[in-house]
Design a protein around this motif. Structure first.
Motif, PDB file in Angstrom:
ATOM      1  N   GLY A  61       0.824  -1.213   0.000  1.00 54.84           N
ATOM      2  CA  GLY A  61       0.000   0.000   0.000  1.00 54.84           C
ATOM      3  C   GLY A  61       0.843   1.241   0.000  1.00 54.84           C
ATOM      4  N   ASP A  62       0.169   2.377   0.117  1.00 52.44           N
ATOM      5  CA  ASP A  62       0.888   3.648   0.102  1.00 52.44           C
ATOM      6  C   ASP A  62       1.284   4.058   1.513  1.00 52.44           C
ATOM      7  OD1 ASP A  62      -1.470   4.472   1.215  1.00 52.44           O
ATOM      8  OD2 ASP A  62      -2.132   5.669  -0.497  1.00 52.44           O
ATOM      9  N   SER A  63       1.463   5.365   1.729  1.00 50.47           N
ATOM     10  CA  SER A  63       1.942   5.840   3.032  1.00 50.47           C
ATOM     11  C   SER A  63       0.993   5.480   4.175  1.00 50.47           C
ATOM     12  CB  SER A  63       2.140   7.348   2.971  1.00 50.47           C
ATOM     13  OG  SER A  63       0.968   7.969   2.477  1.00 50.47           O
ATOM     14  N   GLU A  64      -0.278   5.256   3.860  1.00 52.78           N
ATOM     15  CA  GLU A  64      -1.213   4.845   4.914  1.00 52.78           C
ATOM     16  C   GLU A  64      -0.743   3.531   5.537  1.00 52.78           C
ATOM     17  OE1 GLU A  64      -3.700   6.771   5.858  1.00 52.78           O
ATOM     18  OE2 GLU A  64      -3.260   8.202   4.252  1.00 52.78           O
ATOM     19  N   SER A  65      -0.202   2.650   4.711  1.00 54.82           N
ATOM     20  CA  SER A  65       0.186   1.325   5.212  1.00 54.82           C
ATOM     21  C   SER A  65       1.401   1.414   6.129  1.00 54.82           C
ATOM     22  CB  SER A  65       0.459   0.378   4.043  1.00 54.82           C
ATOM     23  OG  SER A  65       1.580   0.788   3.315  1.00 54.82           O
ATOM     24  N   TYR A  80       3.665 -13.267  15.007  1.00 52.87           N
ATOM     25  CA  TYR A  80       3.510 -13.362  13.552  1.00 52.87           C
ATOM     26  C   TYR A  80       4.519 -12.411  12.897  1.00 52.87           C
ATOM     27  CZ  TYR A  80      -1.113 -15.270  14.777  1.00 52.87           C
ATOM     28  OH  TYR A  80      -2.124 -16.002  15.318  1.00 52.87           O
ATOM     29  N   THR A  81       5.030 -12.846  11.773  1.00 55.35           N
ATOM     30  CA  THR A  81       5.988 -11.980  11.071  1.00 55.35           C
ATOM     31  C   THR A  81       5.289 -11.280   9.900  1.00 55.35           C
ATOM     32  OG1 THR A  81       6.630 -13.859   9.722  1.00 55.35           O
ATOM     33  CG2 THR A  81       8.013 -13.377  11.622  1.00 55.35           C
ATOM     34  N   ALA A  82       5.427  -9.976   9.896  1.00 52.66           N
ATOM     35  CA  ALA A  82       4.815  -9.196   8.801  1.00 52.66           C
ATOM     36  C   ALA A  82       5.856  -8.240   8.231  1.00 52.66           C
ATOM     37  CB  ALA A  82       3.616  -8.415   9.324  1.00 52.66           C
ATOM     38  N   TYR A  83       5.696  -7.891   6.992  1.00 48.20           N
ATOM     39  CA  TYR A  83       6.571  -6.873   6.402  1.00 48.20           C
ATOM     40  C   TYR A  83       5.695  -5.894   5.600  1.00 48.20           C
ATOM     41  CZ  TYR A  83      10.868  -4.734   4.965  1.00 48.20           C
ATOM     42  OH  TYR A  83      11.881  -3.830   4.837  1.00 48.20           O
ATOM     43  N   VAL A  84       5.940  -4.605   5.837  1.00 43.15           N
ATOM     44  CA  VAL A  84       5.146  -3.589   5.136  1.00 43.15           C
ATOM     45  C   VAL A  84       5.919  -3.092   3.899  1.00 43.15           C
ATOM     46  CG1 VAL A  84       3.971  -1.362   5.296  1.00 43.15           C
ATOM     47  CG2 VAL A  84       4.106  -2.844   7.306  1.00 43.15           C
ATOM     48  N   CYS A  85       5.484  -3.517   2.744  1.00 42.08           N
ATOM     49  CA  CYS A  85       6.081  -3.006   1.491  1.00 42.08           C
ATOM     50  C   CYS A  85       5.280  -1.775   1.071  1.00 42.08           C
ATOM     51  CB  CYS A  85       6.054  -4.071   0.403  1.00 42.08           C
ATOM     52  SG  CYS A  85       7.152  -5.433   0.743  1.00 42.08           S
ATOM     53  N   GLY A  86       5.315  -0.775   1.909  1.00 39.18           N
ATOM     54  CA  GLY A  86       4.560   0.449   1.633  1.00 39.18           C
ATOM     55  C   GLY A  86       5.499   1.531   1.132  1.00 39.18           C
ATOM     56  N   THR A  87       5.043   2.311   0.167  1.00 34.97           N
ATOM     57  CA  THR A  87       5.842   3.433  -0.343  1.00 34.97           C
ATOM     58  C   THR A  87       4.922   4.641  -0.520  1.00 34.97           C
ATOM     59  OG1 THR A  87       5.411   2.745  -2.621  1.00 34.97           O
ATOM     60  CG2 THR A  87       7.454   1.949  -1.629  1.00 34.97           C
ATOM     61  N   SER A  88       5.526   5.815  -0.468  1.00 34.89           N
ATOM     62  CA  SER A  88       4.720   7.036  -0.605  1.00 34.89           C
ATOM     63  C   SER A  88       4.035   7.071  -1.963  1.00 34.89           C
ATOM     64  CB  SER A  88       5.619   8.266  -0.474  1.00 34.89           C
ATOM     65  OG  SER A  88       6.244   8.235   0.785  1.00 34.89           O
ATOM     66  N   GLY A 167       9.640  -2.207   7.444  1.00 41.21           N
ATOM     67  CA  GLY A 167       8.856  -1.380   6.520  1.00 41.21           C
ATOM     68  C   GLY A 167       8.014  -0.312   7.182  1.00 41.21           C
ATOM     69  N   TYR A 168       7.861  -0.388   8.492  1.00 42.18           N
ATOM     70  CA  TYR A 168       7.084   0.628   9.225  1.00 42.18           C
ATOM     71  C   TYR A 168       7.921   1.897   9.332  1.00 42.18           C
ATOM     72  CZ  TYR A 168       5.087   2.946  13.371  1.00 42.18           C
ATOM     73  OH  TYR A 168       4.564   3.866  14.251  1.00 42.18           O
ATOM     74  N   ARG A 169       7.283   3.046   9.255  1.00 43.84           N
ATOM     75  CA  ARG A 169       8.022   4.307   9.396  1.00 43.84           C
ATOM     76  C   ARG A 169       7.513   5.030  10.642  1.00 43.84           C
ATOM     77  NH1 ARG A 169       8.890   6.341   3.158  1.00 43.84           N
ATOM     78  NH2 ARG A 169       8.983   4.239   2.287  1.00 43.84           N
ATOM     79  N   TYR A 170       8.359   5.007  11.640  1.00 44.56           N
ATOM     80  CA  TYR A 170       7.985   5.538  12.941  1.00 44.56           C
ATOM     81  C   TYR A 170       7.830   7.056  12.889  1.00 44.56           C
ATOM     82  CZ  TYR A 170       8.498   6.798  17.853  1.00 44.56           C
ATOM     83  OH  TYR A 170       8.310   7.329  19.099  1.00 44.56           O
ATOM     84  N   SER A 218      -8.704  -1.083   5.129  1.00 43.45           N
ATOM     85  CA  SER A 218      -8.746   0.387   5.084  1.00 43.45           C
ATOM     86  C   SER A 218      -8.351   0.890   6.462  1.00 43.45           C
ATOM     87  CB  SER A 218     -10.150   0.882   4.733  1.00 43.45           C
ATOM     88  OG  SER A 218     -10.560   0.357   3.490  1.00 43.45           O
ATOM     89  N   THR A 219      -7.172   1.495   6.530  1.00 42.24           N
ATOM     90  CA  THR A 219      -6.726   2.026   7.825  1.00 42.24           C
ATOM     91  C   THR A 219      -7.335   3.409   8.031  1.00 42.24           C
ATOM     92  OG1 THR A 219      -4.744   2.914   6.805  1.00 42.24           O
ATOM     93  CG2 THR A 219      -4.567   0.714   7.751  1.00 42.24           C
ATOM     94  N   PRO A 220      -7.470   3.829   9.291  1.00 39.38           N
ATOM     95  CA  PRO A 220      -8.171   5.097   9.550  1.00 39.38           C
ATOM     96  C   PRO A 220      -7.473   6.321   8.954  1.00 39.38           C
ATOM     97  CG  PRO A 220      -8.037   3.757  11.531  1.00 39.38           C
ATOM     98  CD  PRO A 220      -7.136   3.107  10.534  1.00 39.38           C
ATOM     99  N   SER A 221      -8.240   7.147   8.301  1.00 38.84           N
ATOM    100  CA  SER A 221      -7.735   8.412   7.759  1.00 38.84           C
ATOM    101  C   SER A 221      -8.924   9.316   7.487  1.00 38.84           C
ATOM    102  CB  SER A 221      -6.959   8.175   6.462  1.00 38.84           C
ATOM    103  OG  SER A 221      -6.678   9.408   5.835  1.00 38.84           O
TER     104      SER A 221
END
Lengths: 317, 533
Positions: A61-65, A80-88, A167-170, A218-221
């Motif tokens: 997903g995009d920056s929301e992810s 659980y192992t997860a990886y966020v392949c999110g980009t702006s 992949g998370y951006r703090y 759909s994450t909150p926005s």
């Protein structure tokens, strides 16, 4: 005879051309997944450095992810192992590419697609160039001629870099949202561009072929989401027989406080918001009973090291 | 979904053009005309959508007006023939007056649409500024018309067709399909060349079978154009945008670099587009007129304009300059001035008046803005000065024993002309006349090499590698142009080489585009510059 000769010349020409483009692709393709090696979007492509077949959940997903899902929190709470392949401003052509790249060395059981990217229009020219780039990477990495080094000519590809935040951006900044009631019920349906729909279908088919389940999330926005979009994604999920979770409507399960949990007036969540989303996601995944808790598995020991770094980073702020 | 904005878009190069070529190849001759026309309208639709209606209306109107003119001419001729000799002259004049009225109506209609769509905003904005200056309470609302792509080009084609029918250079075309092809032929609808009916209509109607030679030569020319646009023009774009938009932030040296870069970009973009356009037409067996003839080899500004955007220059010459200078009042003025000022300066007066009108039109044709008008006036003054001072220059060089045909003198002329062109392009590209004047001033009052010394020049939008590749490609194009100036047709000489050498040349060109082209992430391709005019 003249036509045979010309036909043969044309075939020969195209074979030679493809060969040259293939060779150029081989040279300019980044040989490691770090910026200094020419890799784009290193945070999302950090997944390439992860140990093979260790990722359970792939988030696209995009920056929301990358603002809403923190894999280390998920690891801490569920194993659980997860990886966020999110980009702006991710467009679905790139989502598609990241998905295929990730599946080269990983076998995630679940693929979560953050739904904001579904509405970002993909220009046809971009889509065509992107497809060409998937086949012949020189169309994507051609600009690397500026910084080719000796190793590029040897062609040894080895992805070694991993991202401790997966992949998370703090981001802990707080800039409250003035909008709160953004999910006003309506029967209207937002438009999903035809090309985007085709991309989502392609992503779904790819997941099916590789034994993964696709989930729309759909994450909150308050800025990006609304009921019309919810209706559109719900309909799409129905058409494609995917699960759909809209956290914008689940205010009890994910109690986002728009005065404290957003970093930019409701556009993206901040760390506090991400923790709430991830906590719910953990419960949701546990309830699905499809994944295994790896916390006691020595094969995943490095995840504990990353967790320590993640917690130190959170604590430091 | 199938929208596109340029001949260099993937949609055009990978879909529309190949599909049209394949359909053209497999269809019988009569159907090929329809294929070309449908492809033309599909292209126009993909770029301008419903505004296609303007092109259709223009085509239909010149068809009907042409037939009307033709009818009046035939009727007049028939009538005159029936009259005795002494009555023929007034009858001829009467018929001509009628034709002139139709012609005036046609010009007002077509040029009026162009003026309304393209210039009403500029005109009303300036009228409002005038109202404001005089503290008038009146304000006109500023319209926001959408401009169909290529309107400045096809309007000139339409007017030239009608003028040529009126002048009996060509017969009025009874075939609407042929006229529609002449008006809308997709490779040239967006940026020209501005064709005459006598140049292209018959060729377009002929629609010969696809030939191997036309196909390969056409594709070569397309590749050459793509190289110019994608490797050079697009690569320069970010630097040019940065400097021209934030001109106050940069010193004279950076401004001068940006001005030269813009001149190069404009040439590479427009001539590259023309290569693509002419190459595309060649695939279909149509020979479009050339629009460029190595303009930067010009020795004077006047020569430059004979080599740059040639079809626009000849259009202005044929439909504005000559009619004006041959008009009765100017003829009278010439003969009067010749008596008093001699054979050199006498004809210059009426010529200058006609030239002034040409350059007002030329400036405004490029866009609705004072800086475009300034651009036109700048070139008018340069060309006029060239003519005025020519005898003086001959005299002075004679006294100083300077050989005007020496390589050094001619080289100096080429450099001087290039610099003058660059200054003109500065005003052409500047964000308004005021910005242009400030930038021009900066080049003299705020010039330092600091941006080169501290390497900040390489952070504005082009790094040192970008400059290097642009320079190398420019050297390549210079060498090719040099050969062309000597009359060597490079494509023919390549075609005569063995297969391996030909393949190597084509591969080099393709790889040059694929690897060094400025496309993908981090680049902003330049919008087709001339399509905006």
């Amino acid at each position: 005879m003249k036509y045979v000769k010309r036909g043969a010349a044309a075939v020969l020409f195209f074979v030679g051309l493809v060969g040259l483009l293939w060779a150029s692709s081989w040279i300019v393709t980044p040989k490691n997944n770090m910026k200094e090696f020419g890799m784009e979007e290193v945070s999302a492509n950090g997944i390439l450095g992860e140990k093979d077949n260790t990722i359970d959940v792939l988030v696209l997903g995009d920056s929301e992810s990358y603002s809403a899902i923190t894999p280390m929190q998920l690891w801490k709470e569920t194993g659980y192992t997860a990886y966020v392949c999110g980009t702006s401003a991710q467009t679905l052509d790139y989502t598609n590419r990241l998905l295929r790249r990730a599946f080269e060395d990983q076998t995630p059981k679940l693929v979560i697609l953050e739904t904001n990217a579904i509405f970002r229009k993909v220009a046809l020219s971009k889509a065509m160039l992107s497809t060409l780039g998937n086949v012949l990477p020189v169309f994507q990495y051609h600009d690397r001629w500026k910084d080719l080094n000796e190793n590029d000519w040897k062609g040894n590809v080895k992805f070694t870099w991993t991202n401790d935040l997966k992949g998370y951006r703090y981001n802990a900044n707080i800039v409250p949202s003035k909008i709160v009631d953004y999910m006003v019920p309506t029967k209207d349906i937002a438009n999903i561009p035809e090309l985007n729909r085709q991309y989502v279908e392609s992503i779904k088919n790819y997941c099916d072929e590789h034994g993964a389940k696709l989930i729309f999330l759909s994450t909150p926005s308050t800025i990006n989401w609304n009921y019309k979009r919810h209706n559109a994604v719900a309909q799409l999920a129905d058409d494609l027989q995917c699960d759909y979770v809209d956290l914008n409507l689940m205010t009890e399960e994910v109690p986002i406080n728009w005065h404290t949990d957003t970093r930019d007036k409701g556009d993206h969540l901040n760390h506090a918001g991400a923790v709430k989303v991830t906590r719910y996601l953990g419960i949701y995944l546990q309830n699905r009973k499809e994944l295994t808790d790896h916390r006691d598995d020595p094969h995943y020991a490095k995840w504990d090291d990353s967790l320590k770094k993640y917690e130190a980073k959170v604590k430091a702020k | 979904m199938f929208a596109m904005n340029s001949y260099f878009s993937v949609q055009y190069l990978a879909v529309l053009l190949p599909v049209t070529v394949v359909l053209y190849a497999v269809m019988p001759q009569k159907a090929r005309r329809v294929v070309l026309l449908l492809a033309s309208y599909a292209f126009f639709w993909a770029v301008s959508g419903k505004l296609l209606v303007y092109l259709l209306a223009s085509t239909l109107s010149i068809h009907l007006l042409g037939l009307w003119l033709s009818h009046l001419q035939e009727k007049g001729d028939r009538y005159v023939k029936t009259l005795p000799k002494e009555a023929r002259k007034p009858a001829k004049a009467k018929s001509l007056r009628r034709q002139r009225a139709v012609m005036a109506f046609a010009v007002v209609l077509h040029v009026g649409i162009l003026l309304t769509l393209k210039y009403s905003r500029f005109f009303i904005t300036n009228v409002n500024a005038l109202f404001q200056f005089f503290r008038s309470p009146f304000m006109l609302s500023v319209p926001a018309f959408l401009l169909p792509i290529g309107i400045s080009f096809y309007t000139l084609q339409a007017v030239s067709y009608l003028f040529d029918v009126y002048r009996r250079k060509i017969p009025a075309d009874h075939n609407l399909l042929r006229l529609a092809l002449f008006m809308g032929f997709f490779p040239q609808i967006m940026e020209g060349p501005i064709c005459r009916y006598s140049d292209t209509a018959a060729q377009l109607w002929e629609v010969p079978s696809l030939s191997w030679r036309n196909l390969t030569f056409g594709l070569q020319r397309i590749l050459f154009g793509v190289m110019k646009k994608m490797v050079v023009a697009d690569r320069l774009n970010i630097l040019i945008q940065n400097v021209f938009t934030n001109y106050e932030a940069y010193d004279g040296f950076v401004t001068a670099i940006a001005v030269v870069c813009y001149t190069v970009q404009l040439y590479m973009d427009f001539s590259g587009t023309m290569d693509l356009v002419i190459g595309t037409a060649q695939i279909f067996g149509v020979k479009l007129p050339e629009n460029f003839q190595r303009p930067f080899f010009s020795h004077t500004i006047s020569e430059f304009w004979k080599r740059w955007h040639i079809t626009l220059g000849t259009w202005f010459k044929d439909y504005i300059f000559y009619p004006l200078s041959m008009s009765k009042p100017l003829k009278k003025l010439t003969s009067h001035a010749r008596k008093h000022l001699g054979n050199h300066f006498g004809p210059l007066i009426s010529g200058s008046i006609a030239l002034f009108c040409v350059w007002v039109c030329n400036g405004l044709w490029h866009g609705a803005g004072w800086h475009y008008l300034f651009f036109g006036m700048y070139h008018f003054v340069l060309i006029l000065c060239g003519s005025l001072f020519e005898p003086l220059v001959i005299k002075v060089t004679g006294i100083l024993h300077i050989r005007r045909d020496s390589a050094a003198y001619r080289g100096m002329q080429i450099v001087r002309t290039g610099l003058l062109v660059c200054v003109g392009e500065l005003f052409f590209r500047a964000e308004g006349l005021r910005a242009g004047l400030i930038m021009f001033q900066k080049m003299f009052t705020d010039f330092s090499l600091a941006a080169f010394d501290d390497r900040s020049l390489f952070t504005i939008g082009m790094d040192k590698y970008d400059f290097l590749i642009v320079f190398l490609v420019m050297v390549l194009i210079f060498l090719i142009s040099l050969q062309q100036e000597k009359g060597i047709v490079l494509r023919e000489s390549i075609a005569a080489r063995p297969l391996a050498i030909r393949f190597a040349v084509y591969y080099a060109l393709i790889l040059l585009i694929v690897i060094f082209g400025a496309y993908g992430a981090g680049y902003v391709p330049v919008d087709p510059i001339y399509a905006g005019f």
